[in-house]
Write an enzyme that holds these catalytic residues in place. Structure first.
Site, PDB file in Angstrom:
ATOM      1  N   HIS A   1       5.523 -30.658  -7.261  1.00 31.99           N
ATOM      2  CA  HIS A   1       6.778 -30.270  -6.612  1.00 31.99           C
ATOM      3  C   HIS A   1       6.636 -30.433  -5.107  1.00 31.99           C
ATOM      4  CE1 HIS A   1       5.081 -26.405  -5.235  1.00 31.99           C
ATOM      5  NE2 HIS A   1       4.539 -26.301  -6.435  1.00 31.99           N
TER       6      HIS A   1
ATOM      7  N   ASN B   1       7.641 -15.273   3.418  1.00 25.34           N
ATOM      8  CA  ASN B   1       8.122 -13.917   3.185  1.00 25.34           C
ATOM      9  C   ASN B   1       8.241 -13.213   4.536  1.00 25.34           C
ATOM     10  OD1 ASN B   1       8.014 -10.938   2.597  1.00 25.34           O
ATOM     11  ND2 ASN B   1       7.935 -11.691   0.494  1.00 25.34           N
TER      12      ASN B   1
ATOM     13  N   ALA C   1      17.456 -24.368   7.804  1.00 23.35           N
ATOM     14  CA  ALA C   1      18.374 -25.092   8.683  1.00 23.35           C
ATOM     15  C   ALA C   1      18.288 -24.453  10.065  1.00 23.35           C
ATOM     16  CB  ALA C   1      19.794 -24.996   8.156  1.00 23.35           C
TER      17      ALA C   1
ATOM     18  N   ARG D   1      16.718 -12.095  10.332  1.00 26.18           N
ATOM     19  CA  ARG D   1      15.749 -13.205  10.333  1.00 26.18           C
ATOM     20  C   ARG D   1      16.241 -14.215  11.368  1.00 26.18           C
ATOM     21  NH1 ARG D   1      15.538 -16.498   5.011  1.00 26.18           N
ATOM     22  NH2 ARG D   1      16.977 -17.891   6.071  1.00 26.18           N
TER      23      ARG D   1
ATOM     24  N   SER E   1      21.921 -22.866   5.720  1.00 23.35           N
ATOM     25  CA  SER E   1      21.689 -24.289   5.471  1.00 23.35           C
ATOM     26  C   SER E   1      22.932 -24.969   4.899  1.00 23.35           C
ATOM     27  CB  SER E   1      20.501 -24.479   4.521  1.00 23.35           C
ATOM     28  OG  SER E   1      20.707 -23.751   3.326  1.00 23.35           O
TER      29      SER E   1
END
Length: 577
Positions: free
Chosen positions: A12, A320, A426, A505, A537
């Site tokens: 991935h 996190n 983003a 954040r 985003s």
């Protein structure tokens, strides 16, 4: 020296990154081109092509290819630990002992084929395999810009066998202090509970973290999941991080937890609402992660931190942000650098920077993550002309002023400009933006545009001139990798970007790294008095962030967005009377 880093080692987050003489020139994730989130099972063909084309070099110009997956010998404690802890699945245990990390040969063959397919030449180029956690460590340490002795932390699900890395960097060299091995994985436990809470591993961990502040961590004791004394930790594989017959299965799918977890906690959560007792489960797993991680940091990195206070961090768990806030709050931490592409996509940067450093290049500090494709006004117009919706467009003369006016009026805007960001965040180039003082704009974006859970938080992009006043700290935060407590005086001014627990954040925006986005937020400040925009985003739920103008138009017409700004091109759904 030209060094190409590739990722995709653990099926991935395939990506490619290009270094030229120690400078990171380009980096991009394969999912953005394939429009397939995480690009599972893929190798970074399109990403590699882009990096070479952007740099203007031929495939035959590449000197070194670095890949974040190495062969692990029989003497490694990781193989023996894995075999011992998986005694209940003897096929896996014996494979670890006799065949080693079976992915190595498969990865090696896939990389060699790709190099030949792209004309780089597997026999010509120098190939450097880098241990997965060393790649994570390099992506943090070598790009941090820290010159002092630096503590290094890596936490993720797993690489070859290692799951958790403690070390330090000095004079450009990385030194291991301690590693922990599968199935003893903090990222694995958090991922297992993510699945139990009804989300997808690799993608839903952010949702668990966002859900946690709504719950009470003291209501349930999750300590039975991880036994720890601060020096060691051991995961209870009767409940989580289990394989084979121990796994809970539903509709033919095996999960990373056992039926015994269901017996203890009740049925697996379904749906999008945050409900009892699952919000408390989210709070409990977040609290457990923080307790174990902080205890291990004390044990293995405490001495280094006392010397210089510098810490750098990568691996999926490094995203996190609540744990990161707790780390920053430690009295022995002066500055924390988290690699913005902390998950496995960032190991392309890590492998390339590690190989380049070892071969004599000096690695430049990471100043931004605007490392992907960019498009001209003409290309944006052509995308409009070619699109089946035949959008009407206009060319703006003062794009930031016009967009700021729309934002101040309460409109969410698709904002597409400059080079695409590398990593999951983003940061003002592929964003949906809004006015954080406009009541209800977050709910509107969640329900009508992103089609995601209504309780998910949004982030603020903040001008550097007001960031310290809002966040009550001067700690750098250019990449949305930390949460901070929002000052009381600002909570009512920008309520749409303040989370349930009073944190945000934040991305702190500087004119140097993104002058156009800085100009936009400055124009918003002139109108509203707040040098802040809401930023999320530019994608819909379950999709990768948009890459091209066509992607942006597809996303625009697949949502209830009214305005799309691509460079200086404005597309609106309804004509002005």
């Amino acid at each position: 020296m030209i060094v190409l880093g590739l990722s995709g080692a653990v099926s991935h987050d395939a990506s490619a990154a290009l270094y030229i003489d120690g400078k990171l020139v380009a980096a991009v994730e394969e999912e953005r081109f394939l429009r397939d989130k995480h690009a599972k099972g893929q190798f970074p063909y399109e990403s590699t092509k882009f990096c070479l084309e952007y740099a203007g070099i031929k495939p035959s110009d590449v000197d070194v290819v670095a890949f974040p997956y190495a062969k692990i010998g029989l003497s490694s404690p990781g193989r023996w630990h894995y075999a011992k802890r998986h005694w209940y699945a003897p096929d896996r245990a014996l494979m670890a002992l006799f065949n080693g990390n079976r992915r190595y040969e498969r990865n090696f063959n896939s990389v060699m084929k790709m190099l030949d397919d792209l004309g780089i030449g597997s026999q010509r180029v120098k190939y450097v395999p880098v241990e997965h956690h060393l790649a994570h460590a390099s992506s943090a340490y070598h790009l941090s810009g820290f010159k002092e002795k630096t503590a290094i932390l890596g936490i993720d699900g797993k690489g070859e066998y290692a799951t958790t890395f403690f070390g330090y960097g000095e004079h450009g060299k990385i030194h291991k202090i301690k590693e922990f091995y599968d199935p003893d994985s903090l990222g694995g436990v958090y991922g297992a509970i993510t699945e139990f809470l009804g989300f997808e591993m690799l993608d839903g961990e952010f949702k668990v973290m966002g859900m946690a502040p709504y719950g009470d961590p003291s209501r349930f004791d999750f300590s039975r999941l991880i036994e720890t004394d601060g020096k060691d930790f051991r995961v209870n594989t009767k409940l989580v991080n289990c394989l084979g017959l121990r796994r809970y299965k539903e509709n033919g799918k095996g999960y990373f937890f056992s039926p015994k977890l269901i017996e203890w906690l009740g049925p697996k959560r379904e749906g999008d609402e945050i409900d009892d007792p699952y919000i408390d489960y989210a709070a409990s797993i977040q609290a457990l992660l923080e307790k174990v991680a902080l205890g291990l940091i004390d044990t293995y990195l405490g001495d280094t931190l006392k010397e210089t206070g510098k810490l750098c961090y990568a691996g999926g768990v490094a995203l996190n942000v609540k744990l990161n806030q707790r780390i920053i709050a430690r009295p022995d931490v002066k500055e924390l650098f988290v690699q913005p592409a902390a998950s496995d996509a960032g190991t392309a940067i890590g492998a390339a920077s590690y190989a380049a450093q070892e071969l004599g290049d000096e690695i430049e500090k990471m100043e931004h993550v605007y490392l992907g494709p960019k498009y001209t006004n003409e290309e944006c117009i052509q995308a409009c002309l070619d699109h089946p919706n035949k959008p009407k467009y206009e060319v703006l003369e003062n794009t930031t002023q016009y967009t700021a006016k729309l934002l101040a009026e309460g409109n969410p805007i698709s904002w597409f400009q400059g080079r695409m960001e590398f990593g999951p965040r983003a940061l003002g180039n592929r964003s949906i933006i809004g006015n954080p003082s406009s009541k209800g704009v977050a709910d509107r974006i969640n329900a009508q545009i992103k089609y995601r859970e209504r309780w998910r938080p949004f982030c603020p992009s903040i001008l550097d001139t007001v960031a310290e006043d809002i966040l009550q700290t001067d700690h750098p935060s250019p990449y949305m990798t930390f949460t901070f407590d929002v000052a009381e005086s600002w909570k009512q001014r920008i309520p749409e970007v303040v989370h349930e627990d009073g944190t945000a954040r934040a991305q702190i925006v500087t004119e140097k790294t993104n002058p156009r986005y800085y100009s936009l937020i400055s124009e918003v400040e002139k109108i509203t008095g707040n040098g802040v925009v809401l930023n999320t985003s530019l994608n819909r739920r379950g999709e990768p962030m948009v890459c091209s103008p066509t992607d942006a138009l597809n996303m625009f017409y697949g949502s209830d967005l009214e305005y799309l700004v691509m460079e200086d091109i404005l597309v609106r759904k309804h004509n002005v009377d």
